[in-house]
Motif scaffolding. Sequence first.
Motif, mmCIF file in Angstrom:
data_model
loop_
_atom_site.group_PDB
_atom_site.id
_atom_site.type_symbol
_atom_site.label_atom_id
_atom_site.label_comp_id
_atom_site.label_asym_id
_atom_site.label_seq_id
_atom_site.Cartn_x
_atom_site.Cartn_y
_atom_site.Cartn_z
ATOM 1 N N ALA A 76 0.827 -1.208 0.000
ATOM 2 C CA ALA A 76 0.000 0.000 0.000
ATOM 3 C C ALA A 76 0.866 1.266 0.000
ATOM 4 C CB ALA A 76 -0.938 -0.001 1.203
ATOM 5 N N ARG A 77 1.965 1.245 0.748
ATOM 6 C CA ARG A 77 2.848 2.412 0.780
ATOM 7 C C ARG A 77 3.471 2.664 -0.590
ATOM 8 N NH1 ARG A 77 3.810 0.724 6.264
ATOM 9 N NH2 ARG A 77 5.355 -0.822 5.595
ATOM 10 N N LEU A 78 3.878 1.603 -1.280
ATOM 11 C CA LEU A 78 4.483 1.771 -2.591
ATOM 12 C C LEU A 78 3.466 2.244 -3.624
ATOM 13 C CD1 LEU A 78 6.853 -1.339 -2.717
ATOM 14 C CD2 LEU A 78 7.491 1.058 -2.429
ATOM 15 N N VAL A 79 2.259 1.707 -3.567
ATOM 16 C CA VAL A 79 1.207 2.161 -4.494
ATOM 17 C C VAL A 79 0.916 3.645 -4.282
ATOM 18 C CG1 VAL A 79 -1.243 1.944 -5.058
ATOM 19 C CG2 VAL A 79 0.160 -0.112 -4.764
ATOM 20 N N ALA A 80 0.934 4.076 -3.030
ATOM 21 C CA ALA A 80 0.611 5.477 -2.713
ATOM 22 C C ALA A 80 1.644 6.456 -3.251
ATOM 23 C CB ALA A 80 0.483 5.642 -1.196
ATOM 24 N N THR A 81 2.842 5.995 -3.587
ATOM 25 C CA THR A 81 3.846 6.918 -4.133
ATOM 26 C C THR A 81 3.468 7.412 -5.514
ATOM 27 O OG1 THR A 81 5.180 5.178 -5.185
ATOM 28 C CG2 THR A 81 5.666 5.712 -2.871
ATOM 29 N N GLY A 82 2.619 6.665 -6.227
ATOM 30 C CA GLY A 82 2.258 7.044 -7.590
ATOM 31 C C GLY A 82 3.298 6.681 -8.623
ATOM 32 N N ALA A 83 4.368 6.011 -8.208
ATOM 33 C CA ALA A 83 5.466 5.692 -9.123
ATOM 34 C C ALA A 83 5.255 4.372 -9.861
ATOM 35 C CB ALA A 83 6.776 5.637 -8.348
ATOM 36 N N PHE A 84 4.224 3.595 -9.479
ATOM 37 C CA PHE A 84 4.095 2.244 -10.010
ATOM 38 C C PHE A 84 2.698 1.998 -10.572
ATOM 39 C CE2 PHE A 84 7.022 2.238 -6.383
ATOM 40 C CZ PHE A 84 8.196 1.878 -7.038
ATOM 41 N N GLU A 85 2.674 1.281 -11.705
ATOM 42 C CA GLU A 85 1.401 0.826 -12.259
ATOM 43 C C GLU A 85 0.802 -0.269 -11.380
ATOM 44 O OE1 GLU A 85 -0.215 1.970 -14.758
ATOM 45 O OE2 GLU A 85 1.198 3.100 -15.995
ATOM 46 N N SER A 86 1.669 -1.135 -10.874
ATOM 47 C CA SER A 86 1.201 -2.204 -10.002
ATOM 48 C C SER A 86 2.333 -2.615 -9.067
ATOM 49 C CB SER A 86 0.731 -3.418 -10.813
ATOM 50 O OG SER A 86 1.813 -3.993 -11.520
ATOM 51 N N VAL A 87 1.935 -3.164 -7.924
ATOM 52 C CA VAL A 87 2.892 -3.640 -6.923
ATOM 53 C C VAL A 87 2.383 -4.961 -6.378
ATOM 54 C CG1 VAL A 87 4.055 -3.184 -4.734
ATOM 55 C CG2 VAL A 87 3.522 -1.278 -6.269
ATOM 56 N N TYR A 100 11.882 -15.398 6.312
ATOM 57 C CA TYR A 100 11.236 -15.271 5.013
ATOM 58 C C TYR A 100 12.223 -14.755 3.974
ATOM 59 C CZ TYR A 100 6.536 -15.746 7.050
ATOM 60 O OH TYR A 100 5.418 -16.210 7.670
ATOM 61 N N ASP A 101 12.103 -15.290 2.749
ATOM 62 C CA ASP A 101 12.688 -14.682 1.569
ATOM 63 C C ASP A 101 11.574 -13.877 0.894
ATOM 64 O OD1 ASP A 101 15.163 -15.828 1.965
ATOM 65 O OD2 ASP A 101 14.713 -17.587 0.740
ATOM 66 N N VAL A 102 11.802 -12.591 0.682
ATOM 67 C CA VAL A 102 10.747 -11.696 0.208
ATOM 68 C C VAL A 102 11.156 -11.071 -1.123
ATOM 69 C CG1 VAL A 102 9.337 -9.665 0.755
ATOM 70 C CG2 VAL A 102 10.125 -11.181 2.594
ATOM 71 N N VAL A 103 10.190 -10.987 -2.042
ATOM 72 C CA VAL A 103 10.398 -10.329 -3.336
ATOM 73 C C VAL A 103 9.292 -9.296 -3.519
ATOM 74 C CG1 VAL A 103 10.577 -10.583 -5.829
ATOM 75 C CG2 VAL A 103 11.428 -12.401 -4.327
ATOM 76 N N LEU A 104 9.684 -8.050 -3.763
ATOM 77 C CA LEU A 104 8.737 -7.005 -4.131
ATOM 78 C C LEU A 104 8.707 -6.912 -5.651
ATOM 79 C CD1 LEU A 104 9.737 -4.236 -1.548
ATOM 80 C CD2 LEU A 104 7.742 -5.743 -1.457
ATOM 81 N N GLN A 105 7.520 -7.059 -6.240
ATOM 82 C CA GLN A 105 7.366 -7.069 -7.697
ATOM 83 C C GLN A 105 6.661 -5.783 -8.127
ATOM 84 O OE1 GLN A 105 5.035 -10.509 -7.216
ATOM 85 N NE2 GLN A 105 6.682 -11.957 -7.702
ATOM 86 N N VAL A 106 7.350 -4.972 -8.921
ATOM 87 C CA VAL A 106 6.803 -3.667 -9.295
ATOM 88 C C VAL A 106 6.791 -3.511 -10.814
ATOM 89 C CG1 VAL A 106 7.617 -2.614 -7.152
ATOM 90 C CG2 VAL A 106 9.048 -2.497 -9.193
ATOM 91 N N VAL A 107 5.834 -2.723 -11.277
ATOM 92 C CA VAL A 107 5.795 -2.258 -12.670
ATOM 93 C C VAL A 107 5.755 -0.734 -12.611
ATOM 94 C CG1 VAL A 107 4.525 -2.226 -14.843
ATOM 95 C CG2 VAL A 107 4.588 -4.321 -13.462
ATOM 96 N N GLU A 108 6.814 -0.095 -13.085
ATOM 97 C CA GLU A 108 6.911 1.359 -12.983
ATOM 98 C C GLU A 108 5.982 2.047 -13.980
ATOM 99 O OE1 GLU A 108 10.935 2.566 -13.458
ATOM 100 O OE2 GLU A 108 11.689 1.306 -11.835
ATOM 101 N N VAL A 109 5.524 3.231 -13.605
ATOM 102 C CA VAL A 109 4.739 4.059 -14.523
ATOM 103 C C VAL A 109 5.627 4.440 -15.701
ATOM 104 C CG1 VAL A 109 3.567 6.276 -14.796
ATOM 105 C CG2 VAL A 109 3.231 4.936 -12.713
ATOM 106 N N ASP A 110 5.130 4.241 -16.914
ATOM 107 C CA ASP A 110 5.942 4.500 -18.107
ATOM 108 C C ASP A 110 6.106 5.992 -18.368
ATOM 109 O OD1 ASP A 110 6.707 1.990 -18.908
ATOM 110 O OD2 ASP A 110 4.873 1.615 -20.022
ATOM 111 N N GLN A 111 5.011 6.749 -18.268
ATOM 112 C CA GLN A 111 5.040 8.161 -18.661
ATOM 113 C C GLN A 111 5.427 9.036 -17.474
ATOM 114 O OE1 GLN A 111 1.286 10.199 -19.796
ATOM 115 N NE2 GLN A 111 2.283 10.626 -21.743
ATOM 116 N N VAL A 112 6.590 9.625 -17.552
ATOM 117 C CA VAL A 112 7.048 10.566 -16.528
ATOM 118 C C VAL A 112 7.622 11.798 -17.233
ATOM 119 C CG1 VAL A 112 7.504 8.871 -14.717
ATOM 120 C CG2 VAL A 112 9.279 9.372 -16.396
ATOM 121 N N TYR A 113 7.427 12.962 -16.616
ATOM 122 C CA TYR A 113 7.901 14.221 -17.175
ATOM 123 C C TYR A 113 8.802 14.930 -16.164
ATOM 124 C CZ TYR A 113 4.055 13.799 -20.584
ATOM 125 O OH TYR A 113 3.197 13.374 -21.571
ATOM 126 N N PRO A 114 9.756 15.709 -16.651
ATOM 127 C CA PRO A 114 10.506 16.573 -15.733
ATOM 128 C C PRO A 114 9.590 17.671 -15.201
ATOM 129 C CG PRO A 114 11.068 17.090 -17.994
ATOM 130 C CD PRO A 114 10.198 15.867 -18.044
#
Length: 444
Positions: A76-87, A100-114
Amino acid sequence: MRWAAALLVLMVAPPALMQQKKRVAPPPKPPAAQAFPIETLRVEGNRRIPAEKIVAASGLQIGRPAAKSDFDAARARLVATGAFESVGYEFKPSAAGTGYDVVLQVVEVDQVYPYRFEDLPASDDALRAALRKQESVLGDQIPPTAEVIDRYTKAIEQFLGNGVKVTGKVSTDVPGQPAIVFRPPVQRANIAEVRFTGNEVLPSALLTNTLSGVAVGVPYSEAMVRTLLDSSIRPLYEARGRIRVAFPKVVTEKAKNADGVVVIVTVNEGPSYNLGTVRLAGVAPAESEALQKVASWKKDNIANFEEINAGLGRILRRFRGYGYLRIKARVDRDIHDQDHTVGLLVTLDPGPQYTFNKLEIVGLDLTSEPAIRKAWAIKQGKPFNPEYPDSFLNDIREEGVFDNLGRTRSETRIDDAAKTVDVTLYFSGHSREGARKKGPGILD
């Protein structure tokens, strides 16, 4: 007697009421995942954002006990950053069975602007530093979503204080360079005219016409004008070795014959620099010499960055021709002001090599298609040259292989996971001509 009547009613109640089933207790809930220490923590799917930033923003830590609820909260914290399409996440017992062995799986937002700031009562550095404290994941480029822009806007307003209002919007003032601009919510005057002072090497007409083409009619802000100067005027000077060109002053005055403002730019052209030593990194020494020849950079001549960039383009084209479709390059300047020379360090990152996989042909009959397939030169599993499909179609047209050949086009599909490329060739409006040309042709 009332109690007796009540007893009688109960005794003559319908049998169905008397035979109601006993309530069955619901099955027990499965036990929640037990908290165990995190022994390993990896990130998958990230491209721009460093893994350490993602881990820090998740709140998870190696060695700290965690259960499913903790992983849900991290997601939930990672989704709230707005940086990822999915987590997503995955956790399983470690090999030793002690954590535990833990893996965080992310898909970054493609469109980013300066993003940039205009007309705000604080320096660019101060505003960016304040945002970095709050936004630990996103860098100098952010997604143009309403949620992210609103969050940044509120953070800027809080930093500025004193009731300063800020608005954030996507701006296309600079053609081909969309950016998110944070500024006060007041209307800006449009640029009606541009002028230059202090220039000697380049004529005023050239400077004025070049900047006017991208600036006139655009709402004025100094930050935007400086961006336009860097993208349109600076390259003109750097093609003449004036790499220290500066624009120390940008002022405006009200236009006399039109609505808007006149922008007056002061230019400090600086001295001319010659090209010094050019070094290549990321490739073998033997290959470096060959690439230098491809680039044709001329040491001790004027450092013409138009030619330097063209030479770099030839190097990148060469690599792409061998299947390195994702090659990247960075050019670092080593400026020596005493002798007015500039050396270059060109760092190449070829990336993976892509190979050709499959050819599809659309629009040809059963007679023509096999001949075209036979003529296609790139074999399956060989490095893919992205220029070859269109070159192949041009050869077919120039050799007159088909009568009345209409529109042709190629389409490539890149599989980044398999590092392969599929090609589709489209033909329309043709008939097979036959071998009327003298000498060898594409179908020979």
